[in-house]
Design a protein around this motif. Structure first.
Motif, PDB file in Angstrom:
ATOM      1  N   MET A  38      72.013  13.877 -29.758  1.00  0.00           N
ATOM      2  CA  MET A  38      70.741  14.345 -29.204  1.00  0.00           C
ATOM      3  C   MET A  38      69.695  14.538 -30.296  1.00  0.00           C
ATOM      4  N   TYR A  39      70.144  14.926 -31.482  1.00  0.00           N
ATOM      5  CA  TYR A  39      69.201  15.296 -32.545  1.00  0.00           C
ATOM      6  C   TYR A  39      69.191  14.302 -33.708  1.00  0.00           C
ATOM      7  N   ALA A 156      60.722  10.389 -17.280  1.00  0.00           N
ATOM      8  CA  ALA A 156      61.264  10.788 -18.582  1.00  0.00           C
ATOM      9  C   ALA A 156      60.360  10.253 -19.690  1.00  0.00           C
ATOM     10  N   PHE A 157      60.362  10.931 -20.820  1.00  0.00           N
ATOM     11  CA  PHE A 157      59.573  10.489 -21.965  1.00  0.00           C
ATOM     12  C   PHE A 157      60.083   9.139 -22.474  1.00  0.00           C
ATOM     13  N   SER A 158      61.398   8.966 -22.399  1.00  0.00           N
ATOM     14  CA  SER A 158      62.024   7.812 -23.072  1.00  0.00           C
ATOM     15  C   SER A 158      61.620   6.458 -22.492  1.00  0.00           C
ATOM     16  N   PRO A 183      61.665  15.806 -31.787  1.00  0.00           N
ATOM     17  CA  PRO A 183      60.503  15.213 -31.116  1.00  0.00           C
ATOM     18  C   PRO A 183      59.774  14.175 -31.957  1.00  0.00           C
ATOM     19  N   ALA A 184      59.792  14.343 -33.284  1.00  0.00           N
ATOM     20  CA  ALA A 184      59.062  13.390 -34.127  1.00  0.00           C
ATOM     21  C   ALA A 184      59.669  11.993 -33.971  1.00  0.00           C
ATOM     22  N   LYS A 185      60.995  11.923 -33.948  1.00  0.00           N
ATOM     23  CA  LYS A 185      61.645  10.619 -33.773  1.00  0.00           C
ATOM     24  C   LYS A 185      61.352  10.073 -32.369  1.00  0.00           C
ATOM     25  N   ARG A 186      61.403  10.951 -31.382  1.00  0.00           N
ATOM     26  CA  ARG A 186      61.162  10.487 -30.013  1.00  0.00           C
ATOM     27  C   ARG A 186      59.729   9.945 -29.868  1.00  0.00           C
TER      28      ARG A 186
END
Ligand SMILES: Nc1nc2c(c(=O)[nH]1)N[C@H]1C(S)=C(S)[C@@H](COP(=O)(O)OP(=O)(O)OC[C@H]3O[C@@H](n4cnc5c(=O)[nH]c(N)nc54)[C@H](O)[C@@H]3O)O[C@H]1N2
Ligand SMILES: Nc1nc2c(c(=O)[nH]1)N[C@H]1C(S)=C(S)[C@@H](COP(=O)(O)OP(=O)(O)OC[C@H]3O[C@@H](n4cnc5c(=O)[nH]c(N)nc54)[C@H](O)[C@@H]3O)O[C@H]1N2
Ligand code: SF4
Ligand SMILES: [Mo]
Length: 723
Positions: A38-39, A156-158, A183-186
């Protein structure tokens, strides 16, 4: 000998999966866990300081009792005996309403504690349960209650191709719309995919830097801007007609009201470029997928509920809710299976129920009882007066609006207890300070980050992720610590109360373990906790077969985009003179608007006792545009007095070209009681003091004006900051 453990960082609500090196029983190093799905190995500077936090020389390691203005060590058993006796006495004399609990920031990472606190309050029969959520974004749940919740949830954001952030800065705050798990990677992945990011913020934030469109607006004008965007979407017929016909009510009413928010009107009022505004509306609406989400900025400015409502309206206009047959992004793991339906849920009551507060006609509401009214409830004499306050992982003196009133309230209490790891500004005034175990010393579950699904929309894990962490280090030798839940359980034992925890009666003789309580919290979960425990790096418990179900045949529920209260509020906005810079009161005697913000290295009032985290700033600078600083004849480093119509604080000027002219951007939760004001260079100052809880507040939630505050700035004799 060194060993490595995986763990959940609980410095902030983001819960990053980390790796902790333990040497001789002590945590010595934290890095991100690259094997966490997840991270992806993320940590921030705060998380990497967990060892410093755990072994901080300033950490309170045994309960403290105030005796004649001095705090003295007292055994936890004795503290519990004495607190239980005092509470029993107060309840006998003044009734259960005289006891209030304030469950705040550090209630979230300790779900056994927050649930036990609620069980305790239920057992004594007091409705006076408050949370920091009520001085955060209470407009979110209230707006959802008015508009309705889409059972299946949002896009979803993805897989979105646009996203609009209104006064949120998730890259720093890990909140506000982009899933707060790295969040920065997402965001990076999204932009690489071609996602168009739109940011509405008076500051060119870290997120705005990356945006396709940044509307650097006047603060406090979000209802206007969002109504303007809705108007463009309607005028240009960019809305999802089929969705609105099948699932929404109120289109014609909305259309009429927002028609007055023309691009010219919005551009002038919010001081944004008209063409850019139109482009923002088109970019958002012409995309296929993606949400608008709002953060604390506009929620703290006047009319937060209306802002959140207009956010929902824009999403619904564009039909950005999951449809039948789409995969459920997160059907939950440690909560019972969520199998969403493509339909609106019945709307709960938004306000006007439950406990009636004795001030400002406030009632319980979907955002919870207003903590902004708790100081009044403590100070106002008469039937029902609050005499005892228990703060759980919160710091009223740092965080409540109107700090001077809070200060009086803290001193007026018959019993003031705080569960805290340090001698916070509140702890210094408390009768008892009860120090808890810290994150690496107690078991953890990721469940709270699933549960926030119910708080807003577009929050929580974007996939069915879960993790468990056992205690991985012992508390420091010689310490006398209680987990938060143990405190409330201990009180209940002494007061002869039967507690009901997560629907089950607790054994009040044989004390449960934290793991027992976690089992209870996970009753009926989609995946048993034991299964989750098998994955030390956390795991995504995917099940592609869980798709959005069709609408029930008998379902007549619709989303409401023309709610009468919200439309009346929009009309009220229209009736205001355009020259008003920031909300309710037409007042041009104030030159600037002070806005809220987060700083990366600290977390509200936490982290300021850890040297690495304050190496850049021990205080909260008053960030201003260089042009404004020059125009006022000021220089960086000058000490100024910042005055609202309610109070004044000192500030230290810092140049920031990312801040819009006319605005001061300053973090909250700094400073201390007024006698320490002179130490502004060491402790900063408390922006909460500028807020008047009795003016410009949201009548449904009690949320006062905590951003977009009209202020004046005056250079003062620099010797005021002498100490
Ligand atoms: N003016 C203004 N006011 C604001 C805001 C703003 O933007 N502007 N923001 C508001 C928001 S969004 C919020 S959420 C509130 C926050 O309001 P609060 O939660 O009341 O404030 P915090 O500073 O987060 O307090 C957290 C306390 O918990 C202690 N603590 C740290 N770790 C632990 C732990 O493991 N266990 C326990 N028991 N305690 C621990 C810390 O030392 C600290 O004293 O403030 C609100 N107030
Ligand atoms: N590092 C760090 N992380 C944190 C915290 C922290 O203190 N430090 N606090 C945590 C807490 S308690 C919370 S609730 C979340 C909050 O998370 P966010 O809501 O993302 O908080 P901010 O980063 O302050 O972003 C708010 C933005 O609103 C803008 N703003 C202010 N007033 C207005 C306005 O009137 N209109 C508009 N459009 N924008 C405005 C500000 O310039 C700022 O960029 O962050 C959490 N995360
Ligand atoms: S963002 Fe930082 S403080 Fe928050 S959980 Fe992750 S590492 Fe910890
Ligand atoms: Mo918050």
């Amino acid at each position: 000998m060194a060993e490595t453990h995986t763990a959940i960082c609980r410095f902030c609500h983001s819960f990053c999966g980390i790796k902790v090196t333990v040497e001789d029983g002590k945590a010595v190093k934290v890095i991100g866990d690259k094997d966490n799905p997840m991270y992806f190995g993320y940590t921030c500077v705060k998380g990497r300081q967990l060892p410093k936090q755990h072994y901080n020389p300033e950490r309170v390691l045994s309960p403290q009792k105030r005796v004649k203005d001095q705090h003295q060590r007292v055994a936890s058993e004795q503290a519990l005996d004495e607190i239980a006796d005092t509470l029993t006495e107060l309840i006998e004399k003044h009734g259960p309403r005289s006891v209030a609990v304030y469950a705040a920031t550090y209630s979230f990472p300790y779900p056994a504690g927050s649930t036990m606190a609620a069980s305790f309050m239920k057992a004594i029969g007091s409705p006076m349960q408050f949370s920091s959520g009520s001085i955060d974004q209470p407009g979110k749940p209230v707006a959802i209650a008015l508009h309705g919740r889409w059972n299946a949830g949002p896009h979803a954001f993805s897989d979105s191709d646009t996203w609009m952030l209104v006064g949120a800065n998730p890259v720093v705050s890990k909140w506000g719309g982009i899933p707060q798990y790295n969040p920065a990677k997402r965001l990076y992945d999204g932009l690489k995919r071609g996602m168009k990011l739109i940011v509405i913020d008076p500051r060119r934030t870290e997120c705005a830097e990356k945006a396709h469109i940044h509307l650097q607006c006047k603060p406090g004008e979000d209802p206007t801007i969002l109504a303007g965007i809705a108007n463009i979407i309607i005028e240009e017929e960019l809305y999802d007609r089929a969705f609105l016909e099948s699932d929404a009510d109120g289109f014609e009413t909305l259309k009429e009201v927002v028609s007055h928010f023309t691009p010219d009107y919005v551009a002038e009022r919010a001081d944004v470029d008209k063409d850019l505004l139109v482009e923002a509306a088109r970019t958002f609406a012409q995309a296929e997928r993606g949400m608008t989400t709002a953060g604390t900025g506009p929620n703290m400015a006047p009319r937060g509920t209306l802002t959140e409502y207009m956010v929902l309206v824009i999403n619904t206009l564009c039909g950005r809710w999951l449809r039948e047959g789409e995969k459920m992004p997160n059907p939950f793991v440690l909560l019972p299976k969520r199998h969403g339906k493509a339909q609106a849920e019945p709307k709960p009551k938004a306000w006007g129920y439950g406990e009636q507060l004795r001030v400002r006609d406030l009632t319980d509401n979907a955002g919870g009882l207003s903590a902004a009214a708790l100081a009044d409830e403590i100070l106002l004499e008469g039937e029902g007066q609050v005499k005892a306050l228990i703060s759980v992982g919160g710091n009223p003196m740092a965080a409540w609006p109107d700090q001077l009133k809070t200060y009086e309230a803290m001193k007026a209490l018959d019993l003031n207890v705080t569960l805290d790891i340090k001698m916070s500004a509140t702890a210094k005034l408390a009768d008892y300070v009860i120090p808890p175990k810290l994150g690496l010393e107690a078991p953890a579950i990721s469940q709270p980050n699933e549960g926030i699904w119910f708080y807003g929309f577009s929050t929580g894990y974007p996939e069915p992720y879960a993790m468990y962490q056992p205690a991985i280090v012992e508390p420091p030798a010689g310490s006398d610590l209680l987990e938060e839940w143990e405190f409330f359980y201990g009180l209940a034992q002494r007061m002869g109360l039967q507690l009901n925890f997560a629907g089950q009666d607790l054994d009040m003789v044989n004390k449960p373990t934290t793991d027992d309580l976690f089992e209870m919290l996970c009753t009926g979960s989609r995946i048993p906790l034991d299964e989750v425990k098998k994955y030390p790096h956390g795991h995504i418990f995917d099940d592609p077969s869980i798709t959005v179900l069709p609408k029930d045949d008998e379902c007549e529920e619709k989303l409401d985009i023309g709610n009468e209260f919200m439309m009346a509020d929009l009309r009220e906005v229209l009736a205001e003179p355009v020259t008003d810079h920031a909300g309710y009161t037409m007042d041009t005697t104030y030159s600037h608007r002070l806005v809220s913000r987060r700083m990366n290295d600290v977390y509200n009032s936490s982290g300021r006792d850890i040297p690495v985290l304050v190496k850049n700033h021990q205080y909260n600078p008053a960030f201003m545009n260089p042009g404004d600083i020059a125009a006022l004849g000021l220089h960086a480093g000058d000490v100024v007095e910042i005055s609202s119509d309610h109070a004044s604080i000192l500030g230290v000027i810092e140049e920031a070209s990312d801040v819009r002219p006319g605005v001061i951007s300053m973090a909250h939760a700094f400073g201390d009681a007024p006698e320490h004001d002179k130490q502004v260079f060491y402790i900063g100052s408390n922006t909460g003091r500028l807020t008047n809880v009795e003016k410009d507040y949201d009548h449904r939630t009690g949320m006062p004006r905590m951003s977009a505050i009209p202020v004046n700035i005056k250079r003062v004799d620099q010797s005021v900051a002498a100490e």
